[in-house]
Motif scaffolding. Structure first.
Motif, PDB file in Angstrom:
ATOM      1  N   TYR A  11       0.862  -1.178   0.000  1.00 29.18           N
ATOM      2  CA  TYR A  11       0.000   0.000   0.000  1.00 29.18           C
ATOM      3  C   TYR A  11       0.899   1.228   0.000  1.00 29.18           C
TER       4      TYR A  11
ATOM      5  N   GLU B  75      -1.794  -1.299  -4.188  1.00 26.04           N
ATOM      6  CA  GLU B  75      -2.793  -0.239  -4.132  1.00 26.04           C
ATOM      7  C   GLU B  75      -2.099   1.071  -3.802  1.00 26.04           C
TER       8      GLU B  75
ATOM      9  N   TRP C 135      -8.459   5.379  -3.651  1.00 27.00           N
ATOM     10  CA  TRP C 135      -7.532   4.253  -3.785  1.00 27.00           C
ATOM     11  C   TRP C 135      -7.621   3.681  -5.190  1.00 27.00           C
TER      12      TRP C 135
ATOM     13  N   THR D 282      -6.696   0.591  -7.560  1.00 22.77           N
ATOM     14  CA  THR D 282      -6.352  -0.832  -7.516  1.00 22.77           C
ATOM     15  C   THR D 282      -6.317  -1.466  -8.901  1.00 22.77           C
TER      16      THR D 282
ATOM     17  N   ARG E 273      -5.854   1.129   5.626  1.00 23.07           N
ATOM     18  CA  ARG E 273      -6.219   0.442   4.386  1.00 23.07           C
ATOM     19  C   ARG E 273      -5.733  -1.005   4.415  1.00 23.07           C
ATOM     20  N   ALA E 274      -4.530  -1.201   4.933  1.00 22.31           N
ATOM     21  CA  ALA E 274      -4.000  -2.563   5.042  1.00 22.31           C
ATOM     22  C   ALA E 274      -4.858  -3.411   5.975  1.00 22.31           C
TER      23      ALA E 274
ATOM     24  N   ALA F 224       0.950  -7.967   5.032  1.00 21.53           N
ATOM     25  CA  ALA F 224       1.110  -6.770   4.212  1.00 21.53           C
ATOM     26  C   ALA F 224       2.417  -6.111   4.551  1.00 21.53           C
TER      27      ALA F 224
END
Length: 274
Positions: free
Chosen positions: A16, A98, A111, A113, A154-155, A273
């Motif tokens: 991310y 992302e 975001w 993707t 977000r992760a 992540a």
């Protein structure tokens, strides 16, 4: 930092990225190996001020008083992104990738993707006032750091249980005295993004482990000064090695200089992540 992680067999399931972190994440995502991390380091070692912030025929201070979108064009940043990328579309990345940008239409967090990788990354790194907004599908976007500079949230939404945070500066930001109005604006920006990160660390959900790498050297005072690149790369790897030694020995908490944060560690969790 990436070199230190990969050397110990730690590879990401997802990346991310915000701002320059989106550039580094995208370059590494195409080749998540020691060679890939080394290639990105060599790319940055070759970058100079004129590559990113060309001086041209107008002195830099005058650029902030002219009627223009930004003080500098984004051609140099675009070249850095192209030199690092190994895929065309975000969904083609070998590692899930992302990147985040800030909408100038309504200020929302956007975001990316899927779709073309280059414009999305360029938008994520479009530092306001210095670099121009990037238009994607009739909407203008600027630096993702404005709304989410360290996107651990977000992760976590993506299911991450272990997150490695790679900061390009110190854990605790100490502003330096600004000598120019532009530097004062950037200082305020960095204060804001550090404050959000600190708040998020205080409110992590149970079962989420966060390991933070930092650069603890004295920060460069000018936004256009690339003279300390080698020092920063060396300091970043040294910090990562220290943090990883502490973490892999079972350490939990803040190591002080190493600035590792590992609250509510989930025993046996696989890296989710980075």
């Amino acid at each position: 930092m990436l070199q230190a992680l990969v050397a110990r067999g730690i590879v990401p399931d997802a990346l991310y990225g915000a701002s320059v972190g989106a550039i580094n994440a995208s370059g590494f995502a195409g080749d998540a190996t020691i060679e890939g991390a080394t290639r990105m380091a060599e790319l940055w070692r070759a970058v100079t001020r004129d590559d990113v912030f060309p001086q041209g025929r107008f002195p830099t201070p005058w650029r902030f008083f002219q009627q223009r979108e930004s003080a500098f064009p984004n051609d140099g940043v675009r070249r850095i992104i192209r030199n690092g990328l190994r895929f065309e579309n975000l969904e083609d990345s070998p590692v899930q990738l992302e990147v985040v940008a800030t909408s100038l239409h309504d200020g929302r967090t956007q975001w990316f993707t899927r779709g073309p990788a280059e414009p999305a990354i360029l938008a994520s790194a479009a530092l306001p006032a210095l670099l121009p907004p990037v238009h994607i599908e009739d909407e203008a976007f600027v630096d993702g750091g404005v709304v989410d500079n360290v996107p651990i949230g977000r992760a976590i939404q993506g299911g991450a249980q272990r997150i490695f945070v790679l900061l390009c500066g110190p854990m605790h930001y100490t502003p330096q005295k600004a000598r120019r109005p532009a530097e004062a604006v950037l200082t305020a920006f960095f204060i804001a993004v550090h404050a959000r990160f600190a708040r998020e660390l205080q409110h992590l959900p149970p079962g989420v482990e966060v390991v933070v790498f930092t650069v603890d050297t004295e920060p460069v005072s000018r936004y256009d000064d690339f003279s300390a690149t080698e020092i920063l790369i060396t300091a970043g790897r040294a910090n990562a090695e220290t943090v990883l030694d502490f973490w892999q020995s079972g350490g939990i908490g803040d190591t002080g200089r190493a600035n590792q944060v590992v609250p509510d560690a989930l025993a046996g969790a696989e890296p989710a992540a980075g």
